[in-house]
Design a protein around this motif. Structure first.
Motif, mmCIF file in Angstrom:
data_model
loop_
_atom_site.group_PDB
_atom_site.id
_atom_site.type_symbol
_atom_site.label_atom_id
_atom_site.label_comp_id
_atom_site.label_asym_id
_atom_site.label_seq_id
_atom_site.Cartn_x
_atom_site.Cartn_y
_atom_site.Cartn_z
ATOM 1 N N UNK A 1 -12.465 61.776 -24.949
ATOM 2 C CA UNK A 1 -13.216 62.352 -26.068
ATOM 3 C C UNK A 1 -14.619 61.765 -26.148
ATOM 4 N N UNK A 2 -14.721 60.447 -25.982
ATOM 5 C CA UNK A 2 -16.034 59.789 -26.036
ATOM 6 C C UNK A 2 -16.954 60.306 -24.933
ATOM 7 N N UNK A 3 -16.414 60.403 -23.720
ATOM 8 C CA UNK A 3 -17.244 60.786 -22.581
ATOM 9 C C UNK A 3 -17.524 62.285 -22.542
ATOM 10 N N UNK A 4 -16.739 63.057 -23.270
ATOM 11 C CA UNK A 4 -17.040 64.484 -23.380
ATOM 12 C C UNK A 4 -18.296 64.699 -24.228
ATOM 13 N N UNK A 5 -18.433 63.909 -25.285
ATOM 14 C CA UNK A 5 -19.586 64.059 -26.174
ATOM 15 C C UNK A 5 -20.811 63.355 -25.600
ATOM 16 N N UNK A 6 -20.590 62.216 -24.941
ATOM 17 C CA UNK A 6 -21.687 61.460 -24.318
ATOM 18 C C UNK A 6 -21.344 61.245 -22.839
ATOM 19 N N UNK A 7 -21.534 62.280 -22.023
ATOM 20 C CA UNK A 7 -21.044 62.249 -20.635
ATOM 21 C C UNK A 7 -21.718 61.224 -19.733
ATOM 22 N N UNK A 8 -22.882 60.720 -20.107
ATOM 23 C CA UNK A 8 -23.557 59.727 -19.274
ATOM 24 C C UNK A 8 -23.169 58.295 -19.640
ATOM 25 N N UNK A 9 -22.343 58.145 -20.660
ATOM 26 C CA UNK A 9 -21.899 56.810 -21.069
ATOM 27 C C UNK A 9 -20.800 56.305 -20.132
ATOM 28 N N UNK A 10 -20.520 55.007 -20.236
ATOM 29 C CA UNK A 10 -19.413 54.389 -19.518
ATOM 30 C C UNK A 10 -18.347 53.972 -20.520
ATOM 31 N N UNK A 11 -17.180 53.580 -20.003
ATOM 32 C CA UNK A 11 -16.072 53.209 -20.885
ATOM 33 C C UNK A 11 -15.445 51.902 -20.437
ATOM 34 N N UNK A 12 -15.093 51.068 -21.419
ATOM 35 C CA UNK A 12 -14.382 49.816 -21.168
ATOM 36 C C UNK A 12 -13.105 49.783 -21.998
ATOM 37 N N UNK A 13 -11.980 49.531 -21.340
ATOM 38 C CA UNK A 13 -10.717 49.343 -22.054
ATOM 39 C C UNK A 13 -10.675 47.941 -22.650
ATOM 40 N N UNK A 14 -10.068 47.823 -23.822
ATOM 41 C CA UNK A 14 -10.036 46.550 -24.543
ATOM 42 C C UNK A 14 -9.072 45.571 -23.874
ATOM 43 N N UNK A 15 -9.615 44.435 -23.430
ATOM 44 C CA UNK A 15 -8.782 43.449 -22.752
ATOM 45 C C UNK A 15 -7.832 42.731 -23.704
ATOM 46 N N UNK A 16 -8.176 42.616 -24.963
ATOM 47 C CA UNK A 16 -7.245 41.995 -25.915
ATOM 48 C C UNK A 16 -5.958 42.803 -26.009
ATOM 49 N N UNK A 17 -6.102 44.117 -26.060
ATOM 50 C CA UNK A 17 -4.926 44.986 -26.115
ATOM 51 C C UNK A 17 -4.156 44.940 -24.799
ATOM 52 N N UNK A 18 -4.886 44.914 -23.688
ATOM 53 C CA UNK A 18 -4.227 44.824 -22.382
ATOM 54 C C UNK A 18 -3.364 43.570 -22.313
ATOM 55 N N UNK A 19 -3.927 42.446 -22.751
ATOM 56 C CA UNK A 19 -3.184 41.183 -22.728
ATOM 57 C C UNK A 19 -1.943 41.272 -23.609
ATOM 58 N N UNK A 20 -2.100 41.813 -24.818
ATOM 59 C CA UNK A 20 -0.944 41.933 -25.719
ATOM 60 C C UNK A 20 0.147 42.797 -25.101
ATOM 61 N N UNK A 21 -0.248 43.884 -24.463
ATOM 62 C CA UNK A 21 0.743 44.770 -23.855
ATOM 63 C C UNK A 21 1.431 44.121 -22.662
ATOM 64 N N UNK A 22 0.673 43.372 -21.870
ATOM 65 C CA UNK A 22 1.272 42.656 -20.736
ATOM 66 C C UNK A 22 2.305 41.649 -21.227
ATOM 67 N N UNK A 23 1.954 40.907 -22.273
ATOM 68 C CA UNK A 23 2.830 39.832 -22.739
ATOM 69 C C UNK A 23 4.144 40.347 -23.321
ATOM 70 N N UNK A 24 4.193 41.621 -23.688
ATOM 71 C CA UNK A 24 5.443 42.198 -24.196
ATOM 72 C C UNK A 24 6.554 42.164 -23.151
ATOM 73 N N UNK A 25 6.166 42.185 -21.876
ATOM 74 C CA UNK A 25 7.146 42.259 -20.798
ATOM 75 C C UNK A 25 7.497 40.896 -20.209
ATOM 76 N N UNK A 26 6.943 39.826 -20.784
ATOM 77 C CA UNK A 26 7.079 38.501 -20.186
ATOM 78 C C UNK A 26 8.042 37.639 -20.997
ATOM 79 N N UNK A 27 8.922 36.934 -20.305
ATOM 80 C CA UNK A 27 9.832 36.006 -20.973
ATOM 81 C C UNK A 27 9.045 34.873 -21.630
ATOM 82 N N UNK A 28 9.621 34.334 -22.694
ATOM 83 C CA UNK A 28 8.944 33.280 -23.461
ATOM 84 C C UNK A 28 8.566 32.098 -22.585
ATOM 85 N N UNK A 29 9.446 31.716 -21.684
ATOM 86 C CA UNK A 29 9.185 30.532 -20.856
ATOM 87 C C UNK A 29 8.013 30.743 -19.894
ATOM 88 N N UNK A 30 7.697 32.011 -19.596
ATOM 89 C CA UNK A 30 6.626 32.309 -18.641
ATOM 90 C C UNK A 30 5.305 32.699 -19.304
#
Length: 250
Positions: free
Chosen positions: A84-113
Motif C-alpha cells: 500500500x505504501x509503495x503504491x502511493x509512493x512508488x519511488x520510496x523504499x521499505x524497511x521491515x521492523x526488526x523489533x517485530x522480527x526479533x519478537x516473532x523469531x523468539x516465539x519459536x525458541x526454547x527458553x534455554x536457548x
C-alpha cells in the motif's frame, strides 16, 4: 507538513471507544521525519480494525495535501501494508521492523536457548555493512535451521530486511524499527489511563489532536538523533529519486 520526508512510520494502537457499546478500535498513526531531522505526526484516523487499506487512504490524503516524496517507509508485518505504501509512493523504499522480527523469531525458541539466539540475531542487524549483515544472516540460518526450521522459514519470507543499509550509518538505528512510533503510541495510551473509555469518537479525537499538537511543537524544531549531521546525504537521495521519477515520466 513539508513535501519531503526521509522516513515515514505507520502503526496503530487500540483504545476503548463507546458507541452503542464499548469496544477497542484501531487508532492509525503516521509519523514522518523531515530532511532536517524533525519528527512530525502527519495524520491519525480511527477505524474499527487495523488494515493496509486504511493506511492507503491516509497516505492518499497526505499526497493530496502536498506530501510529494518519501525515501523510506518503516512498518511492521501487517499484511499488504508495504504494498500500500509503495503504491502511493512508488519511488520510496521499505524497511521491515526488526523489533517485530526479533519478537516473532523468539516465539519459536526454547527458553534455554533464547539468550544465545537473541545475541546471534543481534549480530545480524548490528553488522557494520550490508555484506557483513548478509554473511551473519547466512551463519545464523546455518546454525539454527535444523534445530528451529520455522525460524528459517520466517526470515526467508520477510522482504526488505536490510534496506536501512542504504542510508547513513548515523540514522540506521532509528530506521530499522518502528520504535519511534511505538514510543509515541505507548505515551499516548499512558495519558488515557485515567479514562477507562472515551464516551464517543469526538472525545477521543479531541484528546489525540491535542496530544499530536503538543508532540509536533516539542519535536518539530529539534533534530532527531543522528539526522542533523547527515542532511546532505538524504538531500542527494531525494535528488536521485526526482531524477528517477522524471526519467519514468518521459
Amino acid at each position: 507538513m513539508t513535501s519531503r520526508y526521509v522516513v515515514v512510520y505507520c502503526d496503530a494502537t487500540f483504545l476503548n471507544v463507546r458507541r452503542d457499546s464499548v469496544a477497542k478500535e484501531a487508532l492509525h498513526i503516521i509519523i514522518g521525519i523531515t530532511p532536517e531531522g524533525n519528527k512530525e505526526v502527519l495524520d491519525f484516523a480511527l477505524y474499527p480494525t487495523e488494515s493496509a487499506s486504511n493506511y492507503k487512504d491516509m497516505l492518499l490524503s497526505l499526497r493530496e495535501r502536498d506530501m510529494e516524496h518519501v525515501l523510506l517507509f518503516v512498518t511492521d508485518g501487517l499484511s499488504g501494508l508495504c504494498e500500500a505504501c509503495l503504491e502511493i509512493f512508488p519511488d520510496a523504499k521499505h524497511q521491515s521492523c526488526w523489533s517485530l522480527i526479533v519478537r516473532n523469531v523468539m516465539k519459536y525458541v526454547r527458553s534455554r536457548d533464547k539468550k544465545t539466539v537473541l545475541n546471534d540475531l543481534k549480530r545480524v542487524y548490528n553488522a557494520e555493512t550490508l555484506e557483513a549483515a548478509k554473511n551473519k544472516l547466512y551463519d545464523f540460518l546455518s546454525k539454527y535451521q535444523v534445530i528451529y526450521p520455522k525460524i528459517a522459514l520466517l526470515l526467508s519470507d520477510i522482504t526488505s530486511l536490510f534496506t536501512f543499509y542504504d542510508f547513513p550509518e548515523t540514522i540506521r538505528k532509528s530506521i530499522y524499527t518502528t520504535n519511534i512510533i511505538e514510543n509515541f503510541n505507548r505515551n499516548l495510551k499512558r495519558g488515557t489511563k485515567s479514562k477507562e473509555q472515551f464516551p464517543n469518537e469526538d472525545s477521543l479525537e479531541r484528546y489525540v489532536c491535542s496530544y499530536c499538537i503538543d508532540y509536533n511543537q516539542k519535536f518539530g524544531s529539534r533534530a532527531h538523533k543522528g539526522f542533523a549531521i547527515v542532511q546532505v546525504e538524504p538531500n542527494k537521495m531525494f535528488g536521485n529519486q526526482l531524477l528517477h521519477t522524471n526519467t519514468h515520466n518521459y
